[in-house]
Design a protein around this motif. Structure first.
Motif, mmCIF file in Angstrom:
data_model
loop_
_atom_site.group_PDB
_atom_site.id
_atom_site.type_symbol
_atom_site.label_atom_id
_atom_site.label_comp_id
_atom_site.label_asym_id
_atom_site.label_seq_id
_atom_site.Cartn_x
_atom_site.Cartn_y
_atom_site.Cartn_z
ATOM 1 N N GLN A 157 47.301 47.606 47.204
ATOM 2 C CA GLN A 157 46.115 48.446 47.369
ATOM 3 C C GLN A 157 46.340 49.858 46.849
ATOM 4 O O GLN A 157 45.385 50.559 46.543
ATOM 5 C CB GLN A 157 45.672 48.443 48.826
ATOM 6 C CG GLN A 157 45.156 47.072 49.232
ATOM 7 C CD GLN A 157 44.978 46.903 50.725
ATOM 8 O OE1 GLN A 157 45.381 47.722 51.518
ATOM 9 N NE2 GLN A 157 44.353 45.796 51.094
ATOM 10 N N ARG A 216 41.686 43.192 50.484
ATOM 11 C CA ARG A 216 40.237 43.033 50.632
ATOM 12 C C ARG A 216 39.444 43.458 49.393
ATOM 13 O O ARG A 216 38.350 42.997 49.177
ATOM 14 C CB ARG A 216 39.743 43.842 51.839
ATOM 15 C CG ARG A 216 40.376 43.423 53.145
ATOM 16 C CD ARG A 216 39.808 42.108 53.621
ATOM 17 N NE ARG A 216 40.405 41.715 54.886
ATOM 18 C CZ ARG A 216 41.023 40.579 55.096
ATOM 19 N NH1 ARG A 216 41.134 39.703 54.145
ATOM 20 N NH2 ARG A 216 41.539 40.306 56.269
ATOM 21 N N ASN A 217 40.008 44.353 48.595
ATOM 22 C CA ASN A 217 39.315 44.817 47.395
ATOM 23 C C ASN A 217 39.195 43.660 46.405
ATOM 24 O O ASN A 217 40.206 43.048 46.022
ATOM 25 C CB ASN A 217 40.106 45.987 46.789
ATOM 26 C CG ASN A 217 39.509 46.506 45.510
ATOM 27 O OD1 ASN A 217 39.470 45.809 44.504
ATOM 28 N ND2 ASN A 217 39.049 47.747 45.555
ATOM 29 N N LYS A 218 37.970 43.339 45.973
ATOM 30 C CA LYS A 218 37.744 42.168 45.119
ATOM 31 C C LYS A 218 38.458 42.272 43.775
ATOM 32 O O LYS A 218 39.001 41.294 43.280
ATOM 33 C CB LYS A 218 36.242 41.946 44.910
ATOM 34 C CG LYS A 218 35.556 41.439 46.144
ATOM 35 C CD LYS A 218 34.079 41.211 45.902
ATOM 36 C CE LYS A 218 33.418 40.738 47.185
ATOM 37 N NZ LYS A 218 32.012 40.476 47.015
ATOM 38 N N PHE A 219 38.450 43.442 43.172
ATOM 39 C CA PHE A 219 39.119 43.626 41.883
ATOM 40 C C PHE A 219 40.626 43.425 42.026
ATOM 41 O O PHE A 219 41.254 42.708 41.241
ATOM 42 C CB PHE A 219 38.815 45.020 41.315
ATOM 43 C CG PHE A 219 39.534 45.310 40.039
ATOM 44 C CD1 PHE A 219 39.146 44.711 38.848
ATOM 45 C CD2 PHE A 219 40.624 46.172 40.024
ATOM 46 C CE1 PHE A 219 39.819 44.969 37.660
ATOM 47 C CE2 PHE A 219 41.307 46.436 38.843
ATOM 48 C CZ PHE A 219 40.894 45.834 37.667
ATOM 49 N N ALA A 230 42.153 41.840 44.477
ATOM 50 C CA ALA A 230 42.387 40.449 44.876
ATOM 51 C C ALA A 230 42.355 39.534 43.649
ATOM 52 O O ALA A 230 43.164 38.602 43.539
ATOM 53 C CB ALA A 230 41.349 40.011 45.901
ATOM 54 N N TYR A 231 41.443 39.803 42.713
ATOM 55 C CA TYR A 231 41.378 39.000 41.483
ATOM 56 C C TYR A 231 42.660 39.176 40.668
ATOM 57 O O TYR A 231 43.261 38.199 40.218
ATOM 58 C CB TYR A 231 40.162 39.387 40.647
ATOM 59 C CG TYR A 231 40.149 38.706 39.302
ATOM 60 C CD1 TYR A 231 39.753 37.378 39.183
ATOM 61 C CD2 TYR A 231 40.577 39.381 38.158
ATOM 62 C CE1 TYR A 231 39.777 36.736 37.953
ATOM 63 C CE2 TYR A 231 40.599 38.746 36.922
ATOM 64 C CZ TYR A 231 40.193 37.426 36.827
ATOM 65 O OH TYR A 231 40.217 36.796 35.611
ATOM 66 N N SER A 260 45.486 37.376 42.423
ATOM 67 C CA SER A 260 45.461 35.912 42.261
ATOM 68 C C SER A 260 45.830 35.517 40.838
ATOM 69 O O SER A 260 46.482 34.491 40.622
ATOM 70 C CB SER A 260 44.094 35.343 42.657
ATOM 71 O OG SER A 260 43.094 35.794 41.799
#
Length: 161
Positions: free
Chosen positions: A12, A35-38, A40-41, A44
């Motif tokens: 983060q 939790r941040n979508k960017f 997290a992408y 992954s």
């Protein structure tokens, strides 16, 4: 070569795993904390490209870290304990650094002889052992107690003298 163990705070704070050539590890539960979508992408993607390897530490390492945290008075989440346990396991294979801004993780890691690398903070300057006490009746308590069982006052902590 140094192995880096990544905490959610490292990710983060902008730790970029994709261009990194060292060995990177984390636990599945830490990955779930992002939790941040960017981020997290990207995370992954790094996992799917095998830039970050996910591993669950063995119970004996978890127990050792839990006991060390209990003795120092640090309150760590199960995720924090798992992260340090993974670093402890990997330490037997060479140099390990936990990438984290969490002072509790840094404190317990230092007690276990594991290096840490802060991202957005300076990091701890000294190892601290905590004492939990009631500010009203001065009874000492374990770190797992939030309210004094004698007088009902909220428990505080201070650095052991």
């Amino acid at each position: 070569m140094t192995t880096y163990i990544l905490d959610a705070s490292a990710i983060q704070s902008g730790f970029e795993a994709l261009g990194f050539s060292e060995d990177l590890f984390s636990t599945p539960s830490v990955i779930e904390e992002v939790r941040n979508k960017f981020l997290a992408y990207n995370l992954s993607l790094a996992v799917s490209l095998d830039k970050i390897k996910l591993e669950i530490p063995a119970e004996n390492y978890i127990n050792h870290v839990s006991e060390t945290a209990r003795k120092s008075g640090d309150r760590l989440s199960d995720n924090d304990i798992g992260l340090i346990a993974l670093a402890l396991k990997r330490k037997s294979a060479g140099r390990v650094r936990i990438v984290t801004d969490d002072y509790g993780i840094q404190n317990v890691s230092s007690l276990l002889g594991i290096d840490f690398l802060p991202m957005g903070t300076e990091g701890i300057k000294e190892i601290i052992e905590w004492v939990y006490y009631c500010p009203a009746c001065f009874k000492k308590h374990s770190p797992s107690i939030d309210i004094c069982d004698v007088c009902g006052t909220k428990i505080k902590r201070k650095k052991r003298a």
